[in-house]
Motif scaffolding. Structure first.
Motif, PDB file in Angstrom:
ATOM      1  N   ILE A  40       0.849  -1.236  -0.032  1.00 33.63           N
ATOM      2  CA  ILE A  40       0.239   0.044  -0.055  1.00 33.63           C
ATOM      3  C   ILE A  40       0.809   1.070  -0.045  1.00 33.63           C
ATOM      4  N   ASP A  41       0.675   1.838  -1.011  1.00 32.06           N
ATOM      5  CA  ASP A  41       1.304   3.413  -1.215  1.00 32.06           C
ATOM      6  C   ASP A  41       0.374   4.502  -1.209  1.00 32.06           C
ATOM      7  N   PRO A  42       0.090   5.394   0.017  1.00 29.84           N
ATOM      8  CA  PRO A  42      -0.867   6.069  -0.290  1.00 29.84           C
ATOM      9  C   PRO A  42      -0.768   7.393  -0.971  1.00 29.84           C
ATOM     10  N   THR A  43       0.591   7.549  -1.746  1.00 30.06           N
ATOM     11  CA  THR A  43       0.699   8.665  -2.653  1.00 30.06           C
ATOM     12  C   THR A  43      -0.056   8.702  -3.924  1.00 30.06           C
ATOM     13  N   HIS A  44      -0.877   7.466  -4.344  1.00 24.64           N
ATOM     14  CA  HIS A  44      -1.489   7.352  -5.364  1.00 24.64           C
ATOM     15  C   HIS A  44      -2.679   6.397  -5.144  1.00 24.64           C
ATOM     16  N   ASP A  45      -3.647   6.599  -6.111  1.00 25.43           N
ATOM     17  CA  ASP A  45      -4.802   5.669  -5.769  1.00 25.43           C
ATOM     18  C   ASP A  45      -4.518   4.048  -5.697  1.00 25.43           C
ATOM     19  N   GLN A  46      -5.042   3.567  -4.617  1.00 28.55           N
ATOM     20  CA  GLN A  46      -4.821   2.113  -4.369  1.00 28.55           C
ATOM     21  C   GLN A  46      -6.239   1.173  -4.684  1.00 28.55           C
ATOM     22  N   HIS A  47      -7.312   1.929  -5.095  1.00 29.82           N
ATOM     23  CA  HIS A  47      -8.171   0.939  -5.247  1.00 29.82           C
ATOM     24  C   HIS A  47      -8.342   0.052  -6.316  1.00 29.82           C
ATOM     25  N   GLY A  48      -7.703   0.269  -7.582  1.00 30.71           N
ATOM     26  CA  GLY A  48      -7.492  -0.753  -8.459  1.00 30.71           C
ATOM     27  C   GLY A  48      -6.520  -1.929  -8.128  1.00 30.71           C
ATOM     28  N   LEU A  49      -5.471  -1.377  -7.157  1.00 30.33           N
ATOM     29  CA  LEU A  49      -4.440  -2.465  -6.997  1.00 30.33           C
ATOM     30  C   LEU A  49      -5.184  -3.230  -5.914  1.00 30.33           C
ATOM     31  N   THR A  50      -5.895  -2.845  -4.926  1.00 31.68           N
ATOM     32  CA  THR A  50      -6.564  -3.784  -3.896  1.00 31.68           C
ATOM     33  C   THR A  50      -7.854  -4.759  -4.440  1.00 31.68           C
ATOM     34  N   THR A  51      -8.390  -4.075  -5.580  1.00 35.28           N
ATOM     35  CA  THR A  51      -9.383  -4.838  -6.086  1.00 35.28           C
ATOM     36  C   THR A  51      -8.805  -6.008  -6.745  1.00 35.28           C
TER      37      THR A  51
END
Length: 144
Positions: A40-51
């Motif tokens: 998890i890298d909060p500097t960019h959107d993580q929605h796609g990665l987590t999905t």
């Protein structure tokens, strides 16, 4: 070598509209997979990665383990994200590879190229040079 810089793998991960699973030069032939470790890298959107990581875990019948390498940035993270400390002299890539032993490591790519990549580097490229496990990279063009 400079990881995946200038390689076919770099081009594919930068332009693919879905995640790409890459086996680096040190990846075991038949690596054990007991979970998906999601960086998890909060500097960019993580929605796609987590999905995508959750989908991969579902299909492999393994759990997802969400981790954030704590470099003193103190971002707001969700309750399922486990913070892992960065030891003195250790890089983020080294810590992620160590955390993902026995797992598939999933991470997002900012898609930096040229001068920006030279200045800021690439955790993904550094991970691929040392990982002994498969790495799923979600490039900037990927969608859900």
């Amino acid at each position: 070598a400079d990881g995946i810089h200038g390689s076919t793998a770099e081009f594919v991960t930068a332009t693919a509209t879905c995640p790409v699973i890459v086996l680096g030069p040190r990846c075991d032939e038949d690596p054990p997979v007991d979970r998906v470790v999601v960086a998890i890298d909060p500097t960019h959107d993580q929605h796609g990665l987590t999905t995508w990581a959750m989908r991969l875990g579902y299909h492999l019948d393994v759990p997802a383990d969400f981790v954030h390498v704590d470099v003193g940035d103190d971002p707001t993270l969700g309750p399922r994200v486990r913070r892992v400390p960065l030891a003195a002299g250790e890089t983020v890539a080294q810590r992620l590879v160590a955390e993902a032993e026995g797992a598939i490591l999933a991470l997002g790519s900012h898609g930096r190229t040229g001068f920006a990549r030279l200045l800021e580097g690439s955790v993904g490229a550094a991970v691929l040079t040392t990982a002994t496990q498969p790495v799923m990279i979600l490039g900037p063009e990927a969608t859900i």
